[in-house]
Design an enzyme around this catalytic site. Structure first.
Site, PDB file in Angstrom:
ATOM      1  N   HIS A  57     -11.898   4.450  -0.004  1.00 43.31           N
ATOM      2  CA  HIS A  57     -11.975   3.487   1.107  1.00 43.31           C
ATOM      3  C   HIS A  57     -12.741   2.231   0.692  1.00 43.31           C
ATOM      4  O   HIS A  57     -13.347   1.554   1.523  1.00 43.31           O
ATOM      5  CB  HIS A  57     -12.718   4.078   2.334  1.00 43.31           C
ATOM      6  CG  HIS A  57     -11.980   5.142   3.068  1.00 43.31           C
ATOM      7  ND1 HIS A  57     -12.623   6.224   3.646  1.00 43.31           N
ATOM      8  CD2 HIS A  57     -10.677   5.301   3.334  1.00 43.31           C
ATOM      9  CE1 HIS A  57     -11.735   6.994   4.239  1.00 43.31           C
ATOM     10  NE2 HIS A  57     -10.539   6.462   4.061  1.00 43.31           N
TER      11      HIS A  57
ATOM     12  N   GLU B 238      -8.308  -3.945   5.519  1.00 47.22           N
ATOM     13  CA  GLU B 238      -8.178  -3.670   4.090  1.00 47.22           C
ATOM     14  C   GLU B 238      -7.145  -4.585   3.435  1.00 47.22           C
ATOM     15  O   GLU B 238      -7.310  -5.011   2.295  1.00 47.22           O
ATOM     16  CB  GLU B 238      -7.804  -2.203   3.882  1.00 47.22           C
ATOM     17  CG  GLU B 238      -8.887  -1.288   4.453  1.00 47.22           C
ATOM     18  CD  GLU B 238      -8.532   0.184   4.389  1.00 47.22           C
ATOM     19  OE1 GLU B 238      -8.549   0.738   3.292  1.00 47.22           O
ATOM     20  OE2 GLU B 238      -8.252   0.777   5.434  1.00 47.22           O
TER      21      GLU B 238
ATOM     22  N   ASN C 221       0.871  -1.179   0.000  1.00 51.37           N
ATOM     23  CA  ASN C 221       0.000   0.000   0.000  1.00 51.37           C
ATOM     24  C   ASN C 221       0.910   1.231   0.000  1.00 51.37           C
ATOM     25  O   ASN C 221       1.432   1.624   1.037  1.00 51.37           O
ATOM     26  CB  ASN C 221      -0.870  -0.062   1.257  1.00 51.37           C
ATOM     27  CG  ASN C 221      -1.767   1.148   1.416  1.00 51.37           C
ATOM     28  OD1 ASN C 221      -1.736   2.063   0.594  1.00 51.37           O
ATOM     29  ND2 ASN C 221      -2.555   1.152   2.480  1.00 51.37           N
TER      30      ASN C 221
ATOM     31  N   ARG D 280      -9.465  17.542   6.432  1.00 49.20           N
ATOM     32  CA  ARG D 280     -10.281  17.899   5.255  1.00 49.20           C
ATOM     33  C   ARG D 280     -11.639  18.454   5.690  1.00 49.20           C
ATOM     34  O   ARG D 280     -12.245  17.946   6.631  1.00 49.20           O
ATOM     35  CB  ARG D 280     -10.525  16.672   4.374  1.00 49.20           C
ATOM     36  CG  ARG D 280      -9.285  16.105   3.759  1.00 49.20           C
ATOM     37  CD  ARG D 280      -9.622  14.976   2.784  1.00 49.20           C
ATOM     38  NE  ARG D 280      -8.447  14.162   2.542  1.00 49.20           N
ATOM     39  CZ  ARG D 280      -8.417  12.840   2.687  1.00 49.20           C
ATOM     40  NH1 ARG D 280      -9.491  12.157   3.047  1.00 49.20           N
ATOM     41  NH2 ARG D 280      -7.294  12.201   2.453  1.00 49.20           N
TER      42      ARG D 280
ATOM     43  N   ARG E   5      -2.418  -1.967  -3.532  1.00 47.91           N
ATOM     44  CA  ARG E   5      -3.538  -1.039  -3.411  1.00 47.91           C
ATOM     45  C   ARG E   5      -3.305   0.078  -4.430  1.00 47.91           C
ATOM     46  O   ARG E   5      -2.249   0.703  -4.443  1.00 47.91           O
ATOM     47  CB  ARG E   5      -3.570  -0.453  -2.009  1.00 47.91           C
ATOM     48  CG  ARG E   5      -4.716   0.494  -1.801  1.00 47.91           C
ATOM     49  CD  ARG E   5      -4.714   1.003  -0.391  1.00 47.91           C
ATOM     50  NE  ARG E   5      -5.872   1.839  -0.150  1.00 47.91           N
ATOM     51  CZ  ARG E   5      -6.144   2.354   1.037  1.00 47.91           C
ATOM     52  NH1 ARG E   5      -5.378   2.111   2.057  1.00 47.91           N
ATOM     53  NH2 ARG E   5      -7.208   3.106   1.182  1.00 47.91           N
TER      54      ARG E   5
END
Ligand code: ADP
Length: 397
Positions: free
Chosen positions: A181, A385, A7, A240, A92
């Site tokens: 996600h 994940e 990843n 964010r 990923r």
């Protein structure tokens, strides 16, 4: 079969080695600050609890991966005699564009399509693809699979993913909602369906971490999600802003003399928990500040929970009801306070919470937080994940 999961972020690299027969994680590690003056590698052998941590200077992901491969065959820190014991690599990759609806085996053709989509993820895609190329050269002949962050959301109907801008610009530039996600939403959807005893149910997944997103799922398929063309849209996050009237940009750019790149940096890196609280982007620190009486810390916790609550309401309407709500991610799994703020006024939906269990929720396991007769169930499901990436890699090779 041993699968290496990679990843790669713009300046970081996380990796795991997973034995896919047992789904056991053998090695887990990460490298930070690639390309900066000092990079740090942290590496753990899970079974023996042996840990390794060292500072290096890695100019790029290839240099970092070379050290990772050395560690994998190291007598003390490794699990392999030879690097040939890695049977496949799962990467990923941020963005499918509109080209893929699921994971793909990496070859010259699929790689060229991914390269074409770099403009959709200019920060992450180059690092993702550099790591793909590094692994291809360091592990020649080993099959590799790309698992996309946006893929789970490709089942959204068109009326959910379109922005109401002139249609020809969607056609030409592919400007639309994609969602992110995806591997996390996919993983918790699978577990939620198991816990519900059926795939035929309506799920709202709240992935609340540094980055946060929420998805509406029916019959195992994503119907809508809060992140958009980029991960900026939707919930209030660590740094964010999430949803904001685009007209604010004109006012702020004008008053503060920012260009559009500085404006987006402001919305991506200086807003959210950090911008409102002035304390930190980290939810735990903000929580502590709020408990100590910091009003702006309290305000952003209230804003973030309120935003999630609004999305739960709108996704319940979009799905025509809801059977279960899932909390995952660092905040969703660990913050009883956040879950309480979000859920406490949702009894009208048919949620009957066990508040005591919410408070004492055990870590790192799937937990049902509602009472047995609750019409709508609430679950905490720790996300995984890397396991989704390893499973998809196995399935494709
Ligand atoms: P990322 O999006 O980087 O994967 P994570 O899912 O790991 O992030 O979530 C990180 C966030 O989870 C941080 O804001 C951290 O403060 C928060 N967090 C972790 N543990 C707790 C806790 N016990 N209470 C509140 N927040 C927590």
């Amino acid at each position: 079969m041993n699968i290496l999961v990679v990843n790669a972020g713009s300046s970081s690299l996380k990796y795991q080695v997973i034995n896919i027969e047992t789904e056991e994680c053998l090695i887990s590690g990460g490298v930070d600050c690639i390309g900066l003056a000092e990079s740090k590698i942290s590496h753990s052998v899970i079974k023996t609890n042996v840990e390794y941590s060292e500072k290096f200077k890695f100019n790029n992901h290839t240099e970092a991966l070379k050290i990772v491969f050395d560690l994998l065959v190291d007598a003390k820190y490794g699990v392999f005699k030879s690097i040939s014991e890695i049977d496949a690599v799962g990467h990923r990759v941020l963005h499918t564009g509109e080209d893929f609806t699921g994971s793909v085996v990496i070859n010259a053709e699929t790689l060229a399509i991914m390269e074409k989509n770099i403009p959709l993820g200019p920060l992450h895609m180059p690092a993702n693809l550099d790591s793909v190329k590094s692994c291809a050269s360091l592990l020649p002949g080993v099959p590799m699979v790309a698992v996309f962050d946006t893929a789970f959301h490709m089942t959204m109907p068109k009326h959910a993913y379109m922005y109401a801008i002139p249609y020809e610009d969607y056609k030409q530039y592919k400007v639309r909602r994609y969602g992110f996600h995806g591997t996390s939403h996919k993983y918790v959807t699978g577990v939620a369906c198991e816990l519900m005893g059926t795939k035929n149910c309506k799920i709202i997944n709240c992935h609340l971490g540094n980055g946060s997103s929420i998805s509406a799922v029916a019959d195992g398929k994503c119907q809508d999600t809060s992140m958009g063309l980029t991960p900026l849209e939707g919930l209030v996050m660590g740094t964010r802003s999430g949803d904001i009237d685009p007209a604010c940009l004109e006012v702020l750019m004008d008053k503060k003399g920012m260009n559009i790149h500085e404006m987006l940096d402001y919305l991506n890196k200086k807003s959210g928990f950090l911008g409102i609280s002035g304390v930190s982007s980290d939810a735990r620190s903000v929580q502590q500040a709020a408990e100590a009486g910091n009003e702006r810390a309290e305000l952003v916790l209230a804003m973030a929970a309120y935003r999630v609550k609004k999305y739960i309401g709108s996704y319940t309407a979009a799905l025509g009801g809801v059977d279960c709500i899932v909390f995952t991610g660092g905040i969703g799994e660990n913050s009883a306070d956040t879950r309480e703020r979000i859920l406490k006024d949702l009894t009208y939906l048919g949620i009957d919470m066990d508040w005591d269990l919410n408070e004492k929720c055990p870590r790192k396991q799937n937990v049902e937080l509602t009472k047995p007769n609750s019409k709508v169930k609430v679950f905490v499901i720790p996300t995984n994940e890397e396991l989704v990436i390893a499973r998809e890699t196995r399935d494709l090779i």
